[in-house]
Design a protein around this motif. Sequence first.
Motif, PDB file in Angstrom:
ATOM      1  N   ASP A 104      23.668  32.317  42.209  1.00  0.00           N
ATOM      2  CA  ASP A 104      22.423  31.676  41.834  1.00  0.00           C
ATOM      3  C   ASP A 104      22.393  30.340  42.501  1.00  0.00           C
ATOM      4  N   VAL A 105      23.393  29.683  42.738  1.00  0.00           N
ATOM      5  CA  VAL A 105      23.018  28.306  43.306  1.00  0.00           C
ATOM      6  C   VAL A 105      22.816  28.533  44.800  1.00  0.00           C
ATOM      7  N   CYS A 106      23.275  29.510  45.536  1.00  0.00           N
ATOM      8  CA  CYS A 106      22.966  29.846  46.775  1.00  0.00           C
ATOM      9  C   CYS A 106      21.391  30.250  46.922  1.00  0.00           C
ATOM     10  N   VAL A 107      21.154  30.827  45.992  1.00  0.00           N
ATOM     11  CA  VAL A 107      19.687  31.137  46.079  1.00  0.00           C
ATOM     12  C   VAL A 107      18.632  30.154  45.625  1.00  0.00           C
ATOM     13  N   GLY A 108      19.045  29.504  44.456  1.00  0.00           N
ATOM     14  CA  GLY A 108      18.141  28.371  43.751  1.00  0.00           C
ATOM     15  C   GLY A 108      18.170  26.984  44.540  1.00  0.00           C
ATOM     16  N   VAL A 109      19.110  26.813  45.234  1.00  0.00           N
ATOM     17  CA  VAL A 109      19.265  25.220  45.827  1.00  0.00           C
ATOM     18  C   VAL A 109      19.306  25.286  47.309  1.00  0.00           C
ATOM     19  N   ARG A 110      18.357  24.269  47.779  1.00  0.00           N
ATOM     20  CA  ARG A 110      18.191  24.252  49.005  1.00  0.00           C
ATOM     21  C   ARG A 110      19.269  23.406  49.697  1.00  0.00           C
ATOM     22  N   LEU A 111      20.172  24.025  50.479  1.00  0.00           N
ATOM     23  CA  LEU A 111      21.452  23.419  51.125  1.00  0.00           C
ATOM     24  C   LEU A 111      21.234  22.675  52.531  1.00  0.00           C
ATOM     25  N   GLU A 160      20.552  19.580  53.182  1.00  0.00           N
ATOM     26  CA  GLU A 160      19.477  18.545  53.168  1.00  0.00           C
ATOM     27  C   GLU A 160      18.276  19.471  53.387  1.00  0.00           C
ATOM     28  N   GLY A 161      18.037  20.550  52.913  1.00  0.00           N
ATOM     29  CA  GLY A 161      16.941  21.465  52.982  1.00  0.00           C
ATOM     30  C   GLY A 161      16.680  22.151  54.134  1.00  0.00           C
ATOM     31  N   ALA A 162      17.653  22.237  54.991  1.00  0.00           N
ATOM     32  CA  ALA A 162      17.596  23.048  56.333  1.00  0.00           C
ATOM     33  C   ALA A 162      18.053  24.409  56.355  1.00  0.00           C
ATOM     34  N   ILE A 163      18.632  24.713  55.210  1.00  0.00           N
ATOM     35  CA  ILE A 163      19.442  26.107  55.008  1.00  0.00           C
ATOM     36  C   ILE A 163      18.647  26.724  53.472  1.00  0.00           C
ATOM     37  N   SER A 164      18.507  27.920  53.704  1.00  0.00           N
ATOM     38  CA  SER A 164      17.949  28.698  52.373  1.00  0.00           C
ATOM     39  C   SER A 164      18.596  29.947  52.512  1.00  0.00           C
ATOM     40  N   VAL A 165      18.598  30.815  51.550  1.00  0.00           N
ATOM     41  CA  VAL A 165      19.409  32.064  51.233  1.00  0.00           C
ATOM     42  C   VAL A 165      18.329  33.108  50.851  1.00  0.00           C
ATOM     43  N   ASP A 166      18.473  34.180  51.419  1.00  0.00           N
ATOM     44  CA  ASP A 166      17.506  35.500  51.002  1.00  0.00           C
ATOM     45  C   ASP A 166      18.062  35.944  49.906  1.00  0.00           C
TER      46      ASP A 166
END
Length: 267
Positions: free
Chosen positions: A98-105, A107-113
Amino acid sequence: MAQKAKHLLTELSRRGPHPVLRGDLALVGLPGLVYTPSSGLGLPAVAFGHGFLQPPSRYAGLLTHLASWGVVVAAPGTHRGPLASHRLFAADLRTALDVCVGVRLGEGAISVDPGKLGLAGHSFGGGAAVLAAAEDERVKAVATLAPAQSRPPATEAAAHCSMPGLVLAASMDLVAPPTAHAELIAKAWAGPVTLRTLPKASHLGFAEGRHWSGLLLSGKAEHKTQRLAKALLTAFFLVHLAGKDEYLPLIEEPVKGAKLEELAEIG
């Protein structure tokens, strides 16, 4: 070993092309670690469960390796005591996703599908990963290292896992002997599953460095075991989460030091 698989083993044993960032899951309310490529959108993500009594830091090399190949990895640091709960740790693994999907990692440069999620774990964490997968339809692939039977039983949960599975068994494992743990979990798996036995591996061979639990548990850190685990898990998740079928031979073909088992011939 087939030449293609041998070549891929060599390639995926090396660190991948991405610089890696390391973070603390505690910043979002869950103790543990997170490893990511330095940037990337729509990335695959895996929640990793530590072994019995082990801190997530004992898997830093493996988690960094996966991140260097483009996979976000979150490793909760909960349930590390002698009375740890498989069921509650499985819930923490799902929360990590949930954290991986819901939080932009990053500094916002990383997102999870959210369509590219997987689970993995060693020993206690392997059993918990199976429990979590059986209850989470988002999970597309599960890999376990010397998985241990759980409460409730991972064998029963495996019967509800229709996603691809990879089970690595350690033949010298005195803590979770393959015939009573890894092999039974693999045989119960509902979906496609690959079982490999590492002939010279011990239970703690997948964990890195030294830890006081070595006084209680059989085995020790093994470089060759860790090298094989890095390459095989990387290939498995790149194929099943990132759609990179060029790494299929390393999943399907013979590999030196990681014997492919025929489930029909076991038990």
